[in-house]
Design an enzyme around this catalytic site. Structure first.
Site, short mmCIF file in Angstrom:
data_model
loop_
_atom_site.label_atom_id
_atom_site.label_comp_id
_atom_site.label_asym_id
_atom_site.label_seq_id
_atom_site.Cartn_x
_atom_site.Cartn_y
_atom_site.Cartn_z
N ASP A 1 20.82 72.57 74.05
CA ASP A 1 19.58 73.32 73.99
C ASP A 1 18.86 73.03 72.68
OD1 ASP A 1 17.69 75.67 74.43
OD2 ASP A 1 19.12 75.99 76.06
N HIS B 1 15.11 79.21 72.12
CA HIS B 1 15.64 79.13 73.48
C HIS B 1 17.17 79.04 73.48
CE1 HIS B 1 16.31 77.35 77.52
NE2 HIS B 1 15.15 77.90 77.85
N SER C 1 16.27 79.52 83.13
CA SER C 1 16.94 79.28 81.86
C SER C 1 17.91 80.41 81.53
CB SER C 1 15.92 79.15 80.72
OG SER C 1 15.32 77.88 80.73
#
Length: 648
Positions: free
Chosen positions: A51, A96, A288
């Site tokens: 990520d 994220h 996600s």
């Protein structure tokens, strides 16, 4: 009796409806509290997060005096197909990755923030996290950087890698369907290596509707290579906000997990870690968020089942995928979701509690077969040429040949695999284990080629050139029939990938390939090294429901059959363990662990007959420090366990 699995983390009661029912959202959850009755995660299980990085100093990632993020690598290419913006190579500037990591492994039961799915119990650490930073500050990643992150995640620690058992990738790209097959070689190789290394690769399904000839990669990579996770909403239904914004439906979706945070009251479905401060928390949504829910449950499954001293019997990627699918709750609305397995939500919303319960009895039994040779001289192997003679196949390529169009004769190989038969048990599902490293395993069947034609040459069928053996039926109570394919190659035409999709030029015919048989000649029994097939099976006995008792190992066992004893107890050295036995087996596996479940020793011991109903094995604690230990006696008829004290 069992303990209830609630957590004391501040945000857990009202803001983590994705894990358990809350007053606002009663059906959004994955039923995790029942799973926590079995395990809350173990530090020996490592999850790699591919990520934007992880804020490792976040307060909810600290256990004791150190972070549960045990390492990391910066994979972002300084210049390349992505923007290359990477202002802090070892930190998460985007946020994220920190959000994804929190769902999986934020420290649980620490009176802070949130409860990670596999975040431990507050007294012992949960799973370990490893940051594989492949997205830059803006949230873009080069395909080569993602591939590097997968390779580094798969590599053992001794070789400089993460040594992860689970990898989570909450990203992807919408591509032309044929570029997926032709132009994604480096990423395909990485996914293949993860599967061959028995690493469970969890990926998000995507968030957009697709047009014909579009695909999402890596969500639509080979089904056995990835656990592809779609999204569910705040009501536990299919995640769809509009006709263009939804959990991307496609045939490769395996299961669904929470992806929505819609709420008029401010209550949250998914709450996780923020990256702007070491005590920040944020809401999170879309697929996600769905993928790390599945990755967290996969980490719980491995924490419960895997044994470092018996790696061959640990959970394979196919096991994780099939077990999650078996116990998922069907999602039927809104369209395109429908009853049964569908492209929108796969088998449905994952059920962590039921999945963890299946890994130990008494009502469930799981079995891995030994490797079975595909030797055609054996009576259990039947080789049959596919009717129609040689055909033109588009073969996607792999570790053994280049992608292109081949003229070949296909051969079907059926193998009868012996499996145990347990009286009173029914087959829940059987599946082939295709992640066999460095073996020659059979390929999948040819399928009709329905894509746009290639210039000057149109193949009639397509072949996926990696192990795809499948179960086709029962031979008897004690056998299962599996099927795979081999191909005899005659000529080869190279596809020119430099031309725009979907039309590619075919070069002139080359010489016969160096390997005229892929993966091997099924009629030749002169060299059978590595020609192996393995099978997994889950069985169920409804008559054993309701008669179970939790053991100190977190297992569920029949209370009558689980009885065992030890003498002398305490002991200064050697002890004799007694248990009910039918003497069909000459030996039993004996395991010793500490009270918190850390393995001490596993060994096989001969079973001595004490009387017509009782057997005994010996165990030595002579070289162990004084203290309490847990023992397990494992035979084909069950698992018995108890405590054993060592004194000086």
């Amino acid at each position: 009796m069992t303990l209830t699995g609630a957590a004391n983390d501040n945000n857990y009661p009202n803001s983590q409806a994705s894990l358990h029912p809350t007053a606002t959202f009663t059906n959004a959850h994955i039923n995790v509290e029942g799973a926590w009755d079995h395990t809350t995660g173990k530090s020996g299980i490592k999850v790699g997060v591919l990520d934007s990085g992880i804020r490792a100093d976040h307060e909810d990632l600290q256990f004791g005096n150190q972070s549960v993020v045990v390492g990391g690598k910066n994979e972002v290419t300084p210049t390349g197909s992505n923007s290359g913006t990477n202002t802090n190579p070892l930190q998460d500037v985007n946020g994220h990755g920190t959000a994804v990591a929190g769902i999986i492994g934020a420290v649980r039961n620490n009176n802070l923030g949130i409860a990670g799915i596999a975040g431990g119990n507050g007294t012992t650490q949960g799973v370990s996290l490893y940051s594989l930073k492949c997205f830059d500050d803006t949230g873009l990643a080069a395909m080569s950087d993602v591939a590097s992150a997968i390779f580094d995640g798969v590599l053992p620690v001794s070789a400089g890698g993460a040594g992860a058992q689970v990898l989570n990738f909450s990203g992807g790209e919408i591509v032309d369907g044929y570029r997926l097959f032709l132009d994604y070689g480096v990423l395909t190789d990485a996914l293949r290596q993860a599967h061959l290394s028995k690493v469970t690769m969890v990926v998000s399904a995507g968030n957009n509707a697709l047009t014909p000839w579009q695909a999402v990669y890596p969500a639509q990579a080979r089904d056995s290579w990835t656990l592809t996770v779609g999204g569910s909403d705040q009501n536990g239904n299919y995640f769809k906000e509009s006709n263009s914004f939804m959990s991307t439906p496609h045939p490769f979706v395996d299961v669904a997990a929470p992806a929505s945070n819609t709420s008029a009251t401010g209550a949250q479905t998914v709450n996780t870690l923020g990256h702007t401060a070491p005590n920040s928390y944020v809401s999170f949504r879309r697929t996600s968020a769905a993928a790390p829910h599945a990755a967290g449950v996969a980490a719980l499954m491995m924490s419960q089942y895997n044994n470092p001293s018996l790696p061959a019997d640990n959970l394979w990627p196919e096991d994780v995928e099939n077990l999650l699918e078996i116990f998922a709750r069907d999602i039927t609305t809104p369209a395109p979701a429908q009853a049964g397995v569908d492209d929108a939500s796969g088998a449905g919303l994952i059920n962590a509690s039921a999945t963890l319960r299946s890994l130990y009895g008494p009502m469930y039994r799981m079995y891995h077969s030994p490797a079975i040779s595909a030797d055609p001289s054996l009576p259990n192997v039947v080789v049959t040429p596919v009717p129609g003679g040689a055909k033109n196949y588009y073969m996607e390529g792999g570790t053994r040949l280049f992608p292109g169009i081949y003229n070949a004769q296909a051969y079907k190989v059926q193998i009868t695999v012996p499996v145990p038969y347990y009286a009173g048990f029914y087959d829940v599902r059987l599946w082939a284990l295709n992640g066999i490293e460095q073996t020659k395993s059979l390929f999948g069947p040819p399928v009709p080629f329905t894509g746009p034609g290639f210039t000057n040459y149109t193949p009639t069928e397509m072949v996926t050139m990696e192990p795809e053996v499948r179960v086709v039926g029962r031979g008897s109570k004690t056998t299962v029939i599996v099927e795979g394919y081999a191909y005899q190659l005659f000529d080869y035409k190279r596809v020119n990938k430099l031309l725009p999709a979907p039309t590619y030029e075919i070069s002139t015919t080359r010489a016969t390939p160096a390997m005229p048989w892929i993966p091997f000649n099924p009629n030749d029994n002169t060299s059978q090294d590595g020609r192996a097939v393995r099978l997994a099976m889950l069985t169920y006995n409804p008559n054993r429901e309701g008669v179970s008792a939790r053991s100190a190992f977190g297992e569920t066992e029949d209370s009558a059959e689980a009885m065992a004893g030890a003498y002398p107890n305490p002991t200064t050295g050697q002890a004799t363990l007694y248990f009910p036995a039918d003497f069909a087996e000459p030996s039993a596996q004996v395991q010793l662990t500490t009270l918190d479940g850390q393995p001490v020793r596993t060994e096989k011991q001969p079973i001595a007959r004490q009387d017509d109903r009782t057997g005994a094995v010996q165990v030595s604690l002579a070289n162990l420090p004084a203290g309490l230990y847990l023992y397990r006696i494992i035979t084909g008829t069950g698992v018995r366990q108890g405590r054993l004290a060592k004194v000086d």
